[in-house]
Write a protein that holds these residues in place. Structure first.
Motif, PDB file in Angstrom:
ATOM      1  N   ALA A 129       8.912   0.532   0.873  1.00  0.00           N
ATOM      2  CA  ALA A 129       8.018   1.481   0.712  1.00  0.00           C
ATOM      3  C   ALA A 129       8.280   2.806   1.389  1.00  0.00           C
ATOM      4  CB  ALA A 129       6.444   0.814   0.717  1.00  0.00           C
ATOM      5  N   MET A 130       8.826   2.546   2.728  1.00  0.00           N
ATOM      6  CA  MET A 130       9.237   3.606   3.547  1.00  0.00           C
ATOM      7  C   MET A 130      10.655   4.168   3.438  1.00  0.00           C
ATOM      8  SD  MET A 130       6.563   3.162   6.935  1.00  0.00           S
ATOM      9  CE  MET A 130       6.971   4.945   7.260  1.00  0.00           C
ATOM     10  N   ALA A 131      11.138   3.597   2.332  1.00  0.00           N
ATOM     11  CA  ALA A 131      12.588   4.004   1.848  1.00  0.00           C
ATOM     12  C   ALA A 131      13.648   3.648   3.076  1.00  0.00           C
ATOM     13  CB  ALA A 131      12.535   5.611   2.004  1.00  0.00           C
ATOM     14  N   CYS A 132      13.492   2.623   3.826  1.00  0.00           N
ATOM     15  CA  CYS A 132      14.236   1.887   4.785  1.00  0.00           C
ATOM     16  C   CYS A 132      15.090   1.046   3.948  1.00  0.00           C
ATOM     17  CB  CYS A 132      13.651   1.417   5.956  1.00  0.00           C
ATOM     18  SG  CYS A 132      14.860   0.610   6.951  1.00  0.00           S
ATOM     19  N   PRO A 133      16.499   1.066   4.110  1.00  0.00           N
ATOM     20  CA  PRO A 133      17.250  -0.026   3.345  1.00  0.00           C
ATOM     21  C   PRO A 133      17.196  -1.227   4.193  1.00  0.00           C
ATOM     22  CG  PRO A 133      18.620   1.390   4.759  1.00  0.00           C
ATOM     23  CD  PRO A 133      17.349   2.143   4.712  1.00  0.00           C
ATOM     24  N   VAL A 134      16.942  -2.288   3.298  1.00  0.00           N
ATOM     25  CA  VAL A 134      16.713  -3.836   3.703  1.00  0.00           C
ATOM     26  C   VAL A 134      17.864  -4.535   3.490  1.00  0.00           C
ATOM     27  CG1 VAL A 134      15.212  -5.854   3.249  1.00  0.00           C
ATOM     28  CG2 VAL A 134      14.446  -3.578   3.143  1.00  0.00           C
ATOM     29  N   ASP A 150       0.809  -1.285   0.056  1.00  0.00           N
ATOM     30  CA  ASP A 150       0.026   0.036  -0.149  1.00  0.00           C
ATOM     31  C   ASP A 150       0.961   1.239   0.125  1.00  0.00           C
ATOM     32  OD1 ASP A 150      -1.774   2.105   0.608  1.00  0.00           O
ATOM     33  OD2 ASP A 150      -2.988   1.009   1.969  1.00  0.00           O
ATOM     34  N   LEU A 151       1.109   1.901  -1.236  1.00  0.00           N
ATOM     35  CA  LEU A 151       2.089   2.946  -1.343  1.00  0.00           C
ATOM     36  C   LEU A 151       1.725   4.097  -0.773  1.00  0.00           C
ATOM     37  CD1 LEU A 151       3.293   1.974  -4.967  1.00  0.00           C
ATOM     38  CD2 LEU A 151       4.546   1.807  -3.030  1.00  0.00           C
ATOM     39  N   ASP A 152       0.151   4.408  -0.576  1.00  0.00           N
ATOM     40  CA  ASP A 152      -0.157   5.589  -0.011  1.00  0.00           C
ATOM     41  C   ASP A 152       0.044   5.380   1.692  1.00  0.00           C
ATOM     42  OD1 ASP A 152      -1.132   6.770  -2.344  1.00  0.00           O
ATOM     43  OD2 ASP A 152      -2.892   5.462  -2.251  1.00  0.00           O
ATOM     44  N   TYR A 153      -0.302   4.221   2.166  1.00  0.00           N
ATOM     45  CA  TYR A 153      -0.134   4.175   3.589  1.00  0.00           C
ATOM     46  C   TYR A 153       1.175   4.002   3.957  1.00  0.00           C
ATOM     47  CZ  TYR A 153      -1.121   2.026   8.241  1.00  0.00           C
ATOM     48  OH  TYR A 153      -1.128   1.709   9.499  1.00  0.00           O
ATOM     49  N   PHE A 154       2.154   3.211   3.345  1.00  0.00           N
ATOM     50  CA  PHE A 154       3.570   3.044   3.579  1.00  0.00           C
ATOM     51  C   PHE A 154       4.357   4.145   2.893  1.00  0.00           C
ATOM     52  CE2 PHE A 154       1.831  -1.000   4.899  1.00  0.00           C
ATOM     53  CZ  PHE A 154       2.488  -1.176   6.301  1.00  0.00           C
ATOM     54  N   GLN A 155       4.639   5.283   3.426  1.00  0.00           N
ATOM     55  CA  GLN A 155       5.172   6.334   2.477  1.00  0.00           C
ATOM     56  C   GLN A 155       6.351   6.890   3.399  1.00  0.00           C
ATOM     57  OE1 GLN A 155       3.620   9.630   0.681  1.00  0.00           O
ATOM     58  NE2 GLN A 155       1.660   8.557   0.510  1.00  0.00           N
ATOM     59  N   PRO A 156       7.517   7.167   2.850  1.00  0.00           N
ATOM     60  CA  PRO A 156       8.500   8.012   3.705  1.00  0.00           C
ATOM     61  C   PRO A 156       8.398   9.011   4.541  1.00  0.00           C
ATOM     62  CG  PRO A 156       9.245   7.363   1.315  1.00  0.00           C
ATOM     63  CD  PRO A 156       7.959   7.308   1.502  1.00  0.00           C
ATOM     64  N   ARG A 157       8.970   9.303   5.652  1.00  0.00           N
ATOM     65  CA  ARG A 157       8.321  10.432   6.320  1.00  0.00           C
ATOM     66  C   ARG A 157       9.801  11.204   6.497  1.00  0.00           C
ATOM     67  NH1 ARG A 157       4.690   8.006  11.216  1.00  0.00           N
ATOM     68  NH2 ARG A 157       2.963   7.169  10.077  1.00  0.00           N
ATOM     69  N   PRO A 158       9.755  12.299   5.578  1.00  0.00           N
ATOM     70  CA  PRO A 158      11.058  13.202   5.769  1.00  0.00           C
ATOM     71  C   PRO A 158      11.325  13.852   6.818  1.00  0.00           C
ATOM     72  CG  PRO A 158      10.035  13.282   3.514  1.00  0.00           C
ATOM     73  CD  PRO A 158       9.076  12.593   4.550  1.00  0.00           C
ATOM     74  N   ASP A 159       9.881  14.148   7.798  1.00  0.00           N
ATOM     75  CA  ASP A 159      10.075  14.898   9.076  1.00  0.00           C
ATOM     76  C   ASP A 159      10.493  14.356  10.045  1.00  0.00           C
ATOM     77  OD1 ASP A 159       7.724  13.506   8.537  1.00  0.00           O
ATOM     78  OD2 ASP A 159       6.698  14.573  10.093  1.00  0.00           O
ATOM     79  N   GLN A 160      10.709  13.008  10.036  1.00  0.00           N
ATOM     80  CA  GLN A 160      11.133  11.986  11.024  1.00  0.00           C
ATOM     81  C   GLN A 160      12.467  11.620  10.902  1.00  0.00           C
ATOM     82  OE1 GLN A 160       8.295   9.032  12.284  1.00  0.00           O
ATOM     83  NE2 GLN A 160       9.728   8.027  13.879  1.00  0.00           N
ATOM     84  N   ALA A 161      13.408  12.044  11.876  1.00  0.00           N
ATOM     85  CA  ALA A 161      14.894  11.600  11.452  1.00  0.00           C
ATOM     86  C   ALA A 161      15.059  10.231  11.873  1.00  0.00           C
ATOM     87  CB  ALA A 161      15.696  12.321  12.240  1.00  0.00           C
ATOM     88  N   ARG A 162      15.782   9.383  11.327  1.00  0.00           N
ATOM     89  CA  ARG A 162      16.197   7.787  11.617  1.00  0.00           C
ATOM     90  C   ARG A 162      16.904   7.900  12.737  1.00  0.00           C
ATOM     91  NH1 ARG A 162      13.683   4.437   8.477  1.00  0.00           N
ATOM     92  NH2 ARG A 162      13.022   5.149   6.417  1.00  0.00           N
ATOM     93  N   ILE A 173       2.767   0.151  12.326  1.00  0.00           N
ATOM     94  CA  ILE A 173       4.279  -0.278  12.421  1.00  0.00           C
ATOM     95  C   ILE A 173       4.940   0.839  11.738  1.00  0.00           C
ATOM     96  CG2 ILE A 173       4.063  -1.272   9.933  1.00  0.00           C
ATOM     97  CD1 ILE A 173       6.095  -3.545  11.223  1.00  0.00           C
ATOM     98  N   ARG A 174       4.379   1.806  10.897  1.00  0.00           N
ATOM     99  CA  ARG A 174       5.126   3.021  10.492  1.00  0.00           C
ATOM    100  C   ARG A 174       6.095   3.682  11.154  1.00  0.00           C
ATOM    101  NH1 ARG A 174       0.280   5.733   7.396  1.00  0.00           N
ATOM    102  NH2 ARG A 174      -0.466   5.415   9.798  1.00  0.00           N
ATOM    103  N   PRO A 175       5.574   4.394  12.541  1.00  0.00           N
ATOM    104  CA  PRO A 175       6.665   4.883  13.277  1.00  0.00           C
ATOM    105  C   PRO A 175       7.863   4.060  13.504  1.00  0.00           C
ATOM    106  CG  PRO A 175       4.212   5.101  14.270  1.00  0.00           C
ATOM    107  CD  PRO A 175       4.392   4.155  13.312  1.00  0.00           C
ATOM    108  N   TYR A 176       7.847   2.675  13.718  1.00  0.00           N
ATOM    109  CA  TYR A 176       9.303   1.907  14.052  1.00  0.00           C
ATOM    110  C   TYR A 176       9.879   1.943  12.681  1.00  0.00           C
ATOM    111  CZ  TYR A 176       6.605   0.642  18.227  1.00  0.00           C
ATOM    112  OH  TYR A 176       5.768   0.767  19.519  1.00  0.00           O
TER     113      TYR A 176
END
Length: 395
Positions: free
Chosen positions: A313-318, A203-215, A284-287
């Motif tokens: 989808a959330m631009a996290c390397p796997v 779900d590309l609308d639900y799982f999106q990168p969050r540029p405002d939240q620093a990893r 799970i998105r905040p995690y």
């Protein structure tokens, strides 16, 4: 198209493939009658959501004592426990009544667990979404079994499934799986089977990168339903072999284990103050946004790993094991995932992303682009519409 959709569980965001396929078939204009086994109470809000997609909904209770008894009675028979648990007489009766009293163009049956319903569908064209090759999964469970008890149970199921799975699937007009690996495994069981590969989407609308939240620096994540044997095995295996070495390399490292129903063995991992075992989380998105790297160290597995698609989808390397990354080799070619063939490669890949945030960010961006191109639920639903048409015209 008038569609009778039969599932061994109620579609939900946790049962993501069934949930999203159903949703997108409705968006494509299908008139859907849903029949599903209800193995746990379904909330009113979940029922209301399903009602927006389905013309009729029939939830058939699946009492656990009766299901457990069926499994026990199946032990001396050729029927696998995988099948016996969901072989509900009430489900068969409901489906038989619907086929007799309603007009449908085609039936969609979900998973091996419901495949035994085929005789109740009569002459109706039928498509089975097998999802995975369960025989291959059971073989891996046998090979990875750590105790005599686990090996004996896995061997018995594997020996039954080798005969039951291909015989049941041969009764369907069309067959779908999620990966070429699963298609090949089924064809090994019966060369007459010709499964269509329809990958999972995300779900590309639900799982999106969050540029405002620093990893968070030095934070890794492993997600999934933690009562599932493959996920439990992956978490425990990583904890015993790779976690101590990676922690030694990066003393401030934290590990998030996120997912429902963690087994007692997984819960005990939280005795290490650097490991957080969350249990069920509503989102799970905040995690995934917190983590610097998502790991998929599976040693048992078939199909495609939703945990990897969601992280991508959330631009996290796997970083994935060969089993976890088997269905995503094209993503590795595009730089969107790292498939580590050895423990040393797994450690090096994690260390690379943890020590170089710019590399991690670039890899995450490539991962997002890959799933945007190749893992869309609307495309998967359209592929199922084509299978329905083939099933109808083949009769």
């Amino acid at each position: 198209m008038r569609l009778l959709f039969i599932s061994p569980y109620v579609p939900s965001p946790i049962r993501v493939r069934t949930y999203q396929i159903l949703r997108h078939l409705a968006l494509l204009g299908c008139e859907i009658t849903l029949v599903a086994l209800e193995d746990a109470p379904v909330s009113e809000s979940a029922r209301a959501e399903l009602a927006t997609w389905c013309k009729d909904i029939h939830l058939v209770p699946l009492p656990k004592p009766a299901a457990t008894l069926r499994c026990l009675l199946a032990l001396p028979t050729p029927t696998p426990i995988w099948v016996a648990y969901c072989q509900s007489p009430e489900l068969k009766k409901r489906v038989t009544e619907l086929v007799k009293t309603k007009q449908f163009d085609v039936a969609h049956v979900e998973h091996l667990r419901a495949a035994a319903i085929r005789p109740a569908l009569g002459n109706l064209p039928c498509v089975l979404d097998a999802v995975d090759c369960i025989t291959a999964l059971q073989r891996q469970m046998f090979e990875q079994g750590e105790s005599v008890k686990h090996k004996l149970i896995a061997w018995e199921e594997w020996s039954k499934l080798r005969a039951w799975e291909p015989r049941a699937y041969a009764l369907y007009n069309q067959l779908a799986v999620t990966t070429t690996y699963d298609a090949r495994e089924l064809q090994t069981l019966d060369s007459r089977l010709s499964p269509e590969v329809i990958p999972n989407g995300v779900d590309l609308d639900y799982f999106q990168p969050r540029p405002d939240q620093a990893r968070e620096k030095d934070t890794i994540i492993f997600s999934g339903k933690m009562s599932y044997r493959a996920n439990e095995d992956a978490a425990l295996g990583f904890a015993s072999s790779l976690w101590p070495r990676l922690k030694e390399m990066r003393p401030n490292l934290r590990w998030l284990i996120v997912g429902s129903e963690p087994s007692p063995a997984v819960q005990r991992l939280a005795q290490d103050p650097a490991i957080e075992v969350t249990g069920y989380v509503p989102d799970i998105r905040p995690y995934l946004s917190r983590a610097s790297v998502a790991i998929c160290p599976l040693r048992i597995g078939v199909g495609i790993q939703n945990k990897a698609l969601e992280a991508m989808a959330m631009a996290c390397p796997v970083v994935a094991s060969p089993i976890a990354g088997r269905a995503l080799q094209n993503a590795e070619d595009d730089g969107g995932i790292t498939i580590a063939k050895t423990e040393e490669e797994f450690l090096r890949a994690c260390q690379k992303f943890l020590s170089d945030p710019s590399c991690a960010q670039a890899t995450g961006a490539s991962a997002r682009r890959f799933v945007e191109r190749h893992h869309r639920w609307d495309c998967a639903a359209k592929r199922f519409l084509e299978l329905y048409t083939h099933a109808i015209t083949s009769i």
